[in-house]
Structures are given as C-alpha cells and as structure tokens.
Design an enzyme around this catalytic site. Structure first.
Site, PDB file in Angstrom:
ATOM      1  N   ASP A  20       0.823  -1.215   0.000  1.00 60.48           N
ATOM      2  CA  ASP A  20       0.000   0.000   0.000  1.00 60.48           C
ATOM      3  C   ASP A  20       0.857   1.267   0.000  1.00 60.48           C
ATOM      4  O   ASP A  20       2.007   1.253   0.447  1.00 60.48           O
ATOM      5  CB  ASP A  20      -0.912  -0.009   1.242  1.00 60.48           C
ATOM      6  CG  ASP A  20      -2.033   1.010   1.122  1.00 60.48           C
ATOM      7  OD1 ASP A  20      -2.416   1.357  -0.013  1.00 60.48           O
ATOM      8  OD2 ASP A  20      -2.528   1.467   2.171  1.00 60.48           O
ATOM      9  N   ASN A  68     -10.905  -1.746  -5.079  1.00 63.83           N
ATOM     10  CA  ASN A  68     -10.135  -0.890  -5.999  1.00 63.83           C
ATOM     11  C   ASN A  68     -10.750  -0.978  -7.395  1.00 63.83           C
ATOM     12  O   ASN A  68     -10.954   0.029  -8.082  1.00 63.83           O
ATOM     13  CB  ASN A  68      -8.668  -1.337  -6.119  1.00 63.83           C
ATOM     14  CG  ASN A  68      -7.855  -1.302  -4.839  1.00 63.83           C
ATOM     15  OD1 ASN A  68      -6.938  -2.102  -4.658  1.00 63.83           O
ATOM     16  ND2 ASN A  68      -8.167  -0.378  -3.948  1.00 63.83           N
TER      17      ASN A  68
HETATM   18  C1  IPE Z   1      -5.429  -2.478  -0.086  1.00 66.34           C
HETATM   19  O1  IPE Z   1      -5.131  -1.129  -0.120  1.00 66.34           O
HETATM   20  C2  IPE Z   1      -5.401  -3.055  -1.464  1.00 66.34           C
HETATM   21  C3  IPE Z   1      -4.082  -3.138  -2.084  1.00 66.34           C
HETATM   22  C4  IPE Z   1      -2.947  -2.823  -1.531  1.00 66.34           C
HETATM   23  C5  IPE Z   1      -4.072  -3.666  -3.425  1.00 66.34           C
HETATM   24  P1  IPE Z   1      -6.243   0.003  -0.284  1.00 66.34           P
HETATM   25  O2  IPE Z   1      -5.504   1.248  -0.545  1.00 66.34           O
HETATM   26  O3  IPE Z   1      -7.253  -0.404  -1.274  1.00 66.34           O
HETATM   27  O4  IPE Z   1      -6.914   0.001   1.150  1.00 66.34           O
HETATM   28  P2  IPE Z   1      -7.750   1.129   1.884  1.00 66.34           P
HETATM   29  O5  IPE Z   1      -8.768   1.652   0.912  1.00 66.34           O
HETATM   30  O6  IPE Z   1      -6.790   2.204   2.313  1.00 66.34           O
HETATM   31  O7  IPE Z   1      -8.344   0.431   3.080  1.00 66.34           O
HETATM   32  C1  IPE Z   2      -1.547   0.352  -3.381  1.00 63.33           C
HETATM   33  O1  IPE Z   2      -1.355   1.701  -3.425  1.00 63.33           O
HETATM   34  C2  IPE Z   2      -1.733  -0.257  -4.760  1.00 63.33           C
HETATM   35  C3  IPE Z   2      -3.126  -0.449  -5.139  1.00 63.33           C
HETATM   36  C4  IPE Z   2      -4.163  -0.360  -4.366  1.00 63.33           C
HETATM   37  C5  IPE Z   2      -3.371  -0.755  -6.525  1.00 63.33           C
HETATM   38  P1  IPE Z   2      -2.578   2.717  -3.456  1.00 63.33           P
HETATM   39  O2  IPE Z   2      -2.958   2.959  -4.877  1.00 63.33           O
HETATM   40  O3  IPE Z   2      -3.657   2.264  -2.568  1.00 63.33           O
HETATM   41  O4  IPE Z   2      -1.888   4.010  -2.883  1.00 63.33           O
HETATM   42  P2  IPE Z   2      -2.433   4.940  -1.719  1.00 63.33           P
HETATM   43  O5  IPE Z   2      -2.760   4.039  -0.563  1.00 63.33           O
HETATM   44  O6  IPE Z   2      -3.635   5.637  -2.264  1.00 63.33           O
HETATM   45  O7  IPE Z   2      -1.295   5.828  -1.420  1.00 63.33           O
HETATM   46 MG    MG Z   3      -4.032   2.481  -0.582  1.00 63.22          MG
END
Ligand code: IPE
Ligand code: IPE
Ligand code: MG
Length: 253
Positions: A20, A68
């Site tokens: 993340d 996502n």
């Molecule tokens: C979890 O991270 C999913 C991935 C790392 C692919 P998110 O960024 O989706 O989680 P939330 O929304 O902060 O809980």
């Molecule tokens: C994790 O990084 C990767 C995916 C969820 C695809 P994020 O895209 O969630 O990045 P942040 O958490 O918004 O910084």
């Molecule tokens: Mg994230």
C-alpha cells in the site's frame, strides 16, 4: 542455507504483503499516482528476489482489490492492468531464473479477456518452477472469496451432492480460490495504515501482522528484514497456552 537466512532463527514459510501507499508516495513527490504504481513494481522485483534468497516458500501480494476495481477511476484501473501485462512479459525470464512459480487469486473471470489470457500464459509457463510461489491477488476480496465458496456449497447442497451437516472448515477451505495454499504466517502492510482492507480474511486468522511505516515504493530489503526480526520474536499460540506454561499438549480437535 540460503544467503542471509542464517540471520533469522525462524522464518515464515508464507509472507503476504499488502503493498500500500503507491499513490500517496507519488502525490507527495508531485507525480501522478500511476508513477507510484510503476515504482511499486520495481520494489516487488527486489522483495521477490530477497524472499527467494531467504528461502521463503510462498509470497502473496495484494495488487488490486475488488474494491479498488469497482471504486477507482477507469484510467487508473486500465493503467494497473496494463502495468500487470508489462510486468508479466518483462519479468518472466527473471522469474524463471529465480525458480519462481506465478499464481493468481481473485475474481479473475471479471478481468478483460486479454488480461486473463496473459495471466493464464504466465501461470502455465512458470508452473515447473519450484523455488518459490509468487501469488498476485488481483480483483481479490476476502469477503468475495468466502461468498464464492458459499455459493458453490449452496449449489452442491441444492444439487444433492453435499450434505449440509458435513459442511465444516475443511469443506469451506476446499472451495476457496486456491485450496492448497498454506495460510500466511506473516502479513506485512506498508504505508502505515493499521487495517487488513479485505485481504485473506479466512486465511489470516492466525497470521502475525506487521505494519511498516514506509510506503510500498520506499519499502526496502532492510525493512523486510526488520519485519522478519519482529516475526521471530513472536510467540504463536493458535489458541493454546504459552510454551513456557504447557506440560499437557492436549488437543481436543
Ligand atoms: C489495499 O489497499 C489493497 C491493495 C494494496 C491492493 P487500499 O488502498 O485499497 O486500502 P484502503 O482503501 O486504504 O483500506
Ligand atoms: C496500493 O497503493 C496499490 C493499489 C491499491 C493498486 P494505493 O494505490 O492504494 O496508494 P495509496 O494508498 O492511495 O497511497
Ligand atoms: Mg491504498
């Protein structure tokens, strides 16, 4: 013994990563979020190598959640699927050299046909690699996985091939996306948030959790080593009493 493995008294057999913080990492530096995802792929490469060197048997990485997939703008999702395709074609030689077998979990059937074909091809072409399994969770949600297993069970009960009284943990497990997958021993989440965000809900019941402050694009092998140092100090009790206190190892099932 693998290089570096001797610095740990005990190593997890299976590490799961919630990768993340890519978007925030990029935005903080004035880049588009997509640049963070690109940097994240480089980190995945580095961490995969380190896990192979250490002798970790399984790595599962959360690359895209069902939430996502549903909630992010189309252009970010398109970028991520394209990045995945580029990763698979670029990395396949290196993964073969490392002896890494690729697998995928999630609602793969909802992905575009071209993407599904790429995934199937890389699973097939890496299937003889035996050093480590690298599993990418794509369009994956822990709740969806349990729902999908429940639907399968309901169909079998309705069809008369499964007795409801026989439905137990093993029957549910055998209908998860990858029934033979060992539970993760350690789940590492980067970027500082203290939550699971719908990752491996069934399988992480007794996993050790480690939250790293670094965002995924900044996560280094030294950060991984710190997580492993913390892991080796944990006492895993699985509902039992501590080893120091137990003389009777009674297990009533
Ligand atoms: C979890 O991270 C999913 C991935 C790392 C692919 P998110 O960024 O989706 O989680 P939330 O929304 O902060 O809980
Ligand atoms: C994790 O990084 C990767 C995916 C969820 C695809 P994020 O895209 O969630 O990045 P942040 O958490 O918004 O910084
Ligand atoms: Mg994230």
């Amino acid at each position: 013994m693998s290089p570096g493995a001797d610095q740990f008294s005990v190593l997890p057999r299976h590490i799961a990563f919630i990768m993340d913080g890519n978007g925030r990492w990029a935005r903080q530096r004035g880049f588009a979020r997509t640049h963070g995802h690109e940097k994240g792929v480089e980190v995945l490469r580095t961490i995969t190598r380190r896990c192979v060197d250490l002798g970790v048997e399984e790595m599962t990485c959360f690359a895209l959640s069902t939430e996502n997939f549903r909630r992010r703008p189309d252009d970010e999702i398109d970028f991520l699927l394209d990045l995945l395709a580029r990763y698979l074609s670029k990395e396949s030689d290196e993964l073969d050299e490392l002896g890494v077998r690729l697998k995928f979990i999630g609602r793969i059937e909802e992905l575009p046909p071209g993407c599904r074909a790429d995934l199937e091809r890389s699973v097939r072409s890496s299937s003889a690699n035996e050093k480590m399994t690298l599993r990418l969770a794509i369009n994956y949600g822990g709740r969806c996985e349990i729902v999908d297993a429940a639907r399968q069970i309901a169909r079998e009960v309705a069809g008369g091939t499964l007795d409801p009284a026989k439905v137990d943990e093993k029957e549910i497990e055998s209908r998860l996306y990858e029934p033979m997958m060992p539970d993760p021993d350690l789940v590492i989440r980067t970027a500082g948030d203290l939550r699971i965000s719908n990752f491996l809900l069934w399988q992480s019941s007794y996993s050790e959790l480690y939250f790293a402050p670094s965002s995924w694009p900044d996560f280094t092998t030294a950060d991984l080593d710190r997580a492993l140092e913390a892991y080796q100090e944990r006492e895993r009790r699985f509902g039992s009493i501590g080893v120091d206190e137990s003389s009777d190892s009674g297990d009533r099932g």
